[in-house]
Design a protein around this motif. Structure first.
Motif, PDB file in Angstrom:
ATOM      1  N   ASN A 140    -134.163  62.224  41.539  1.00  0.00           N
ATOM      2  CA  ASN A 140    -133.105  61.358  41.024  1.00  0.00           C
ATOM      3  C   ASN A 140    -133.482  59.884  41.081  1.00  0.00           C
ATOM      4  O   ASN A 140    -134.297  59.469  41.913  1.00  0.00           O
ATOM      5  N   LEU A 141    -132.875  59.140  40.204  1.00  0.00           N
ATOM      6  CA  LEU A 141    -133.186  57.717  40.076  1.00  0.00           C
ATOM      7  C   LEU A 141    -132.803  56.899  41.292  1.00  0.00           C
ATOM      8  O   LEU A 141    -133.506  55.961  41.665  1.00  0.00           O
ATOM      9  N   ASP A 142    -131.667  57.248  41.904  1.00  0.00           N
ATOM     10  CA  ASP A 142    -131.121  56.299  42.877  1.00  0.00           C
ATOM     11  C   ASP A 142    -130.087  56.952  43.801  1.00  0.00           C
ATOM     12  O   ASP A 142    -129.660  58.091  43.585  1.00  0.00           O
ATOM     13  N   HIS A 159    -128.487  47.653  33.188  1.00  0.00           N
ATOM     14  CA  HIS A 159    -129.351  48.222  34.232  1.00  0.00           C
ATOM     15  C   HIS A 159    -129.772  49.655  33.881  1.00  0.00           C
ATOM     16  O   HIS A 159    -129.069  50.389  33.203  1.00  0.00           O
ATOM     17  N   ILE A 160    -130.965  50.021  34.356  1.00  0.00           N
ATOM     18  CA  ILE A 160    -131.423  51.416  34.287  1.00  0.00           C
ATOM     19  C   ILE A 160    -131.798  51.807  35.712  1.00  0.00           C
ATOM     20  O   ILE A 160    -132.424  51.024  36.419  1.00  0.00           O
ATOM     21  N   GLY A 161    -131.441  53.045  36.118  1.00  0.00           N
ATOM     22  CA  GLY A 161    -131.435  53.293  37.556  1.00  0.00           C
ATOM     23  C   GLY A 161    -130.511  52.212  38.112  1.00  0.00           C
ATOM     24  O   GLY A 161    -129.511  51.841  37.493  1.00  0.00           O
ATOM     25  N   SER A 166    -116.249  50.898  40.679  1.00  0.00           N
ATOM     26  CA  SER A 166    -115.073  50.974  41.557  1.00  0.00           C
ATOM     27  C   SER A 166    -114.094  52.034  41.049  1.00  0.00           C
ATOM     28  O   SER A 166    -113.258  52.525  41.803  1.00  0.00           O
ATOM     29  N   ARG A 167    -114.216  52.427  39.763  1.00  0.00           N
ATOM     30  CA  ARG A 167    -113.317  53.474  39.247  1.00  0.00           C
ATOM     31  C   ARG A 167    -113.535  54.806  39.953  1.00  0.00           C
ATOM     32  O   ARG A 167    -112.680  55.676  39.913  1.00  0.00           O
ATOM     33  N   PHE A 168    -114.688  54.966  40.591  1.00  0.00           N
ATOM     34  CA  PHE A 168    -114.954  56.223  41.307  1.00  0.00           C
ATOM     35  C   PHE A 168    -114.493  56.167  42.764  1.00  0.00           C
ATOM     36  O   PHE A 168    -114.509  57.167  43.472  1.00  0.00           O
TER      37      PHE A 168
HETATM   38  C1  F6R Z   1    -127.032  56.525  37.965  1.00  0.00           C
HETATM   39  C2  F6R Z   1    -127.760  55.417  37.347  1.00  0.00           C
HETATM   40  C3  F6R Z   1    -127.039  54.362  36.575  1.00  0.00           C
HETATM   41  C4  F6R Z   1    -126.017  54.907  35.588  1.00  0.00           C
HETATM   42  C5  F6R Z   1    -125.273  53.757  34.915  1.00  0.00           C
HETATM   43  C6  F6R Z   1    -124.193  54.256  33.973  1.00  0.00           C
HETATM   44  O1  F6R Z   1    -127.926  57.402  38.610  1.00  0.00           O
HETATM   45  O2  F6R Z   1    -128.919  55.341  37.498  1.00  0.00           O
HETATM   46  O3  F6R Z   1    -127.975  53.571  35.893  1.00  0.00           O
HETATM   47  O4  F6R Z   1    -126.664  55.683  34.625  1.00  0.00           O
HETATM   48  O5  F6R Z   1    -124.697  52.934  35.862  1.00  0.00           O
HETATM   49  O6  F6R Z   1    -123.158  54.828  34.702  1.00  0.00           O
HETATM   50  P1  F6R Z   1    -121.962  55.566  33.939  1.00  0.00           P
HETATM   51  O7  F6R Z   1    -122.595  56.667  33.190  1.00  0.00           O
HETATM   52  O8  F6R Z   1    -121.069  56.058  35.037  1.00  0.00           O
HETATM   53  O9  F6R Z   1    -121.346  54.547  33.049  1.00  0.00           O
END
Ligand code: F6R
Length: 238
Positions: free
Chosen positions: A65-67, A136-138, A164-166
């Protein structure tokens, strides 16, 4: 860079899932780089359907996984280990011992050495990406330069607000995360970026509309990779 414009997010998610299925069918021991978040949830739901129909096995697959957030235990409802188990790993035949998620509770030096060792020990055949509203990526956040390797990052306030929605409130969103570096992401043989949400429109335009690569909009580095496919529904088209 290839782009695929779909009717809606459902079609986009199915298309990405089918690409992953094709990769794994062609190479049973493929190593997949995975992402979390709302953009990719339906990709996992589709992969689970392929498995349930008996059309797919993940038993030979390795994942990275990325992060991961710093400071959340794997059991925390918002930890990325929990997300992956809940949305994918617990629902298919993958060997969990072959699923790597950075260890956000370890001491920083141990966490980073372990992650970088893992990433250095195999080639990722595929990397799934979502994108942040800030590009951003990851968790490679906008900055003056790109970080090549796995590192600890202070999350952008915009990322904390978005995520923060989560959580119950923004105060509960961790301030730091551990992430693959941009160099790690770019080492994957094939990359698919799935874009979901109106708040991603500006970043998507920066990615598709010109040739500049700018660390202040991290996704623009993808212009330098030879096999990137960006998938998004037509309502987000720049
Ligand atoms: C998550 C990650 C992030 C999400 C990005 C989009 O592992 O690496 O880059 O892909 O923040 O998040 P959502 O899809 O929730 O909008």
């Amino acid at each position: 860079m290839k782009k695929i414009v779909t009717l809606d997010h459902n079609e986009a998610s199915l298309l990405v899932a089918e690409s992953i299925v094709n990769i794994v069918r062609a190479k049973k021991d493929a190593c997949l780089g995975l992402a979390t978040g709302s953009s990719v949830e339906l990709v996992y739901a589709n992969l689970v359907k392929f498995f349930e129909k008996g059309e797919m096995s993940f038993s030979g697959v390795t994942t990275a996984n990325l992060d991961e957030y710093i400071g959340l235990p794997p059991s925390h409802p918002q930890s990325y280990r929990r997300y992956m188990n809940h949305n994918f790993f617990d629902l298919v035949d993958i060997d969990k011992a072959n699923t790597y998620i950075p260890k956000g509770m370890e001491a920083p030096e141990i966490m980073l050495a372990d992650f970088q060792n893992f990433l250095g020990s195999r080639t990722r055949d595929f990397q799934l990406l979502g994108i942040g509203s800030n590009g951003h990526i990851g968790f490679n956040e906008p900055a003056a330069f790109f970080e090549a390797n796995a590192h600890i990052v202070t999350l952008d306030e915009r990322t904390r607000e978005d995520n923060s929605r989560f959580f119950g409130s923004i105060d509960e969103v961790p301030r730091q995360a551990v992430t693959m570096g941009v160099g790690d992401i770019m080492k994957a043989s094939k990359i698919m970026l799935l874009v979901r949400g109106d708040n991603k429109k500006d970043a998507l335009r920066e990615l598709l509309s010109h040739d500049r690569v700018d660390p202040r909009i991290p996704c623009t580095i993808l212009k330098c990779h030879s096999d990137v496919t960006v998938v998004f529904p037509k309502e987000l088209a720049p």
